[in-house]
Design a protein around this motif. Structure first.
Motif, PDB file in Angstrom:
ATOM      1  N   LEU A 125       0.829  -1.202   0.000  1.00  0.00           N
ATOM      2  CA  LEU A 125       0.000   0.000   0.000  1.00  0.00           C
ATOM      3  C   LEU A 125       0.870   1.261   0.000  1.00  0.00           C
ATOM      4  N   LEU A 126       1.905   1.262   0.835  1.00  0.00           N
ATOM      5  CA  LEU A 126       2.780   2.436   0.912  1.00  0.00           C
ATOM      6  C   LEU A 126       3.563   2.605  -0.388  1.00  0.00           C
ATOM      7  N   ASP A 127       4.031   1.486  -0.940  1.00  0.00           N
ATOM      8  CA  ASP A 127       4.748   1.538  -2.227  1.00  0.00           C
ATOM      9  C   ASP A 127       3.855   2.126  -3.310  1.00  0.00           C
ATOM     10  N   SER A 129       1.515   4.132  -3.034  1.00  0.00           N
ATOM     11  CA  SER A 129       1.229   5.551  -2.814  1.00  0.00           C
ATOM     12  C   SER A 129       2.501   6.392  -2.805  1.00  0.00           C
ATOM     13  N   GLY A 130       3.634   5.746  -3.022  1.00  0.00           N
ATOM     14  CA  GLY A 130       4.905   6.480  -3.043  1.00  0.00           C
ATOM     15  C   GLY A 130       5.282   7.069  -1.704  1.00  0.00           C
ATOM     16  N   LEU A 131       4.955   6.351  -0.631  1.00  0.00           N
ATOM     17  CA  LEU A 131       5.248   6.852   0.716  1.00  0.00           C
ATOM     18  C   LEU A 131       6.495   6.179   1.282  1.00  0.00           C
ATOM     19  N   SER A 132       7.379   7.012   1.814  1.00  0.00           N
ATOM     20  CA  SER A 132       8.651   6.509   2.329  1.00  0.00           C
ATOM     21  C   SER A 132       8.474   5.820   3.686  1.00  0.00           C
ATOM     22  N   TYR A 133       8.984   4.605   3.779  1.00  0.00           N
ATOM     23  CA  TYR A 133       8.883   3.892   5.055  1.00  0.00           C
ATOM     24  C   TYR A 133      10.195   3.217   5.417  1.00  0.00           C
ATOM     25  N   GLN A 134      10.317   2.887   6.687  1.00  0.00           N
ATOM     26  CA  GLN A 134      11.526   2.222   7.172  1.00  0.00           C
ATOM     27  C   GLN A 134      11.128   1.158   8.181  1.00  0.00           C
ATOM     28  N   VAL A 135      11.816   0.023   8.119  1.00  0.00           N
ATOM     29  CA  VAL A 135      11.468  -1.093   9.005  1.00  0.00           C
ATOM     30  C   VAL A 135      12.264  -1.002  10.309  1.00  0.00           C
ATOM     31  N   VAL A 136      11.557  -1.178  11.419  1.00  0.00           N
ATOM     32  CA  VAL A 136      12.201  -1.193  12.736  1.00  0.00           C
ATOM     33  C   VAL A 136      11.860  -2.522  13.404  1.00  0.00           C
ATOM     34  N   LEU A 137      12.885  -3.243  13.808  1.00  0.00           N
ATOM     35  CA  LEU A 137      12.653  -4.525  14.481  1.00  0.00           C
ATOM     36  C   LEU A 137      12.611  -4.286  15.982  1.00  0.00           C
ATOM     37  N   THR A 138      11.543  -4.746  16.615  1.00  0.00           N
ATOM     38  CA  THR A 138      11.335  -4.475  18.043  1.00  0.00           C
ATOM     39  C   THR A 138      11.780  -5.660  18.909  1.00  0.00           C
ATOM     40  N   GLY A 162      10.663  -7.143  -2.827  1.00  0.00           N
ATOM     41  CA  GLY A 162       9.432  -6.507  -3.265  1.00  0.00           C
ATOM     42  C   GLY A 162       9.290  -5.014  -3.073  1.00  0.00           C
ATOM     43  N   SER A 163      10.059  -4.446  -2.146  1.00  0.00           N
ATOM     44  CA  SER A 163       9.717  -3.084  -1.749  1.00  0.00           C
ATOM     45  C   SER A 163      10.344  -2.026  -2.643  1.00  0.00           C
ATOM     46  N   ILE A 164       9.643  -0.910  -2.744  1.00  0.00           N
ATOM     47  CA  ILE A 164      10.094   0.170  -3.602  1.00  0.00           C
ATOM     48  C   ILE A 164      10.487   1.388  -2.769  1.00  0.00           C
TER      49      ILE A 164
END
Ligand code: GDP
Length: 194
Positions: A125-127, A129-138, A162-164
């Motif tokens: 969904l974020l890809d 919409s061209g929204l920048s995201y970052q993964v954080v491992l908890t 897969g991610s853009i």
């Protein structure tokens, strides 16, 4: 250093309750329920109890807005995974797609669970919409260093596929030991200046 002083602005259960678009940079936190999101935000701003850590579904159904003076806005998004994607959908998708001051979305994942289907759906969904995201491992403290590294490598391999719009650096944190919090704070400050 801390992201402080942080104060609660408001909770929103529908679009009309979301604070107006401002010029203040905003970052949002998303993740499956119970991922450690409340604990993490409290840890980041060094204020226990700012975000209610509660298993009550009512608490996590809302979007909660916090601010650090006029410098930064933090958004605690409803957890996903325990209810249908459609329910998570409407308000959140409109918010994400229309929020001009949204600089980055942090997607929280548990390294001992790996990348789940619901995480993949959100990233898609974020890809799209061209929204920048970052993964954080908890909850890093729950795994040995070796197991954590292996789990992180596995998740990174999935991301590459897969991610853009994924920022190519996966961060790890523990709200319990405070490990990784400074790095995440620095990443947030940097993202907010983009
Ligand atoms: P949320 O539903 O995503 O907001 O998750 P919470 O912050 O409420 O945390 C869910 C559960 O995970 C709680 O029992 C927390 O005590 C636990 N938890 C959260 N962060 C950590 C962490 O860094 N380490 C460990 N060991 N447990 C954590």
């Amino acid at each position: 250093f801390f992201l402080s002083p942080a104060e609660f602005v408001k909770s929103a259960t529908n679009l009309s309750m979301i604070p107006e678009n401002t010029m203040i940079p905003e970052v949002a936190f998303v993740g499956r329920s119970n991922i450690g999101k409340s604990s993490l935000i409290n840890g980041l701003v060094n204020r226990n109890g700012l975000v209610k850590t509660s298993s009550k579904p009512g608490h996590t159904r809302m979007m909660n807005f916090f601010k650090l003076g006029d410098k930064l806005s933090l958004v605690d998004m409803p957890g996903y995974g325990w209810k249908s994607r459609d329910e998570w959908g409407g308000m959140i998708i409109s918010y994400l797609q229309n929020r001009k001051n949204l600089r980055r979305i942090y997607i929280l994942m548990d390294p001992s669970h790996g990348l789940k289907e619901s995480d993949a759906q959100i990233m898609k969904l974020l890809d799209s919409s061209g929204l920048s995201y970052q993964v954080v491992l908890t909850k890093m403290d729950r795994l040995s260093k070796t197991k954590y590294s292996a789990a992180k490598a596995e998740i990174e391999a999935e991301l590459v596929k897969g991610s853009i719009c994924c920022f190519p650096l996966v961060l790890g944190v523990s709200s319990k030991t405070k490990d990784g919090l400074d790095e995440l704070r620095a990443a947030i400050v940097k993202a907010s200046q983009l």
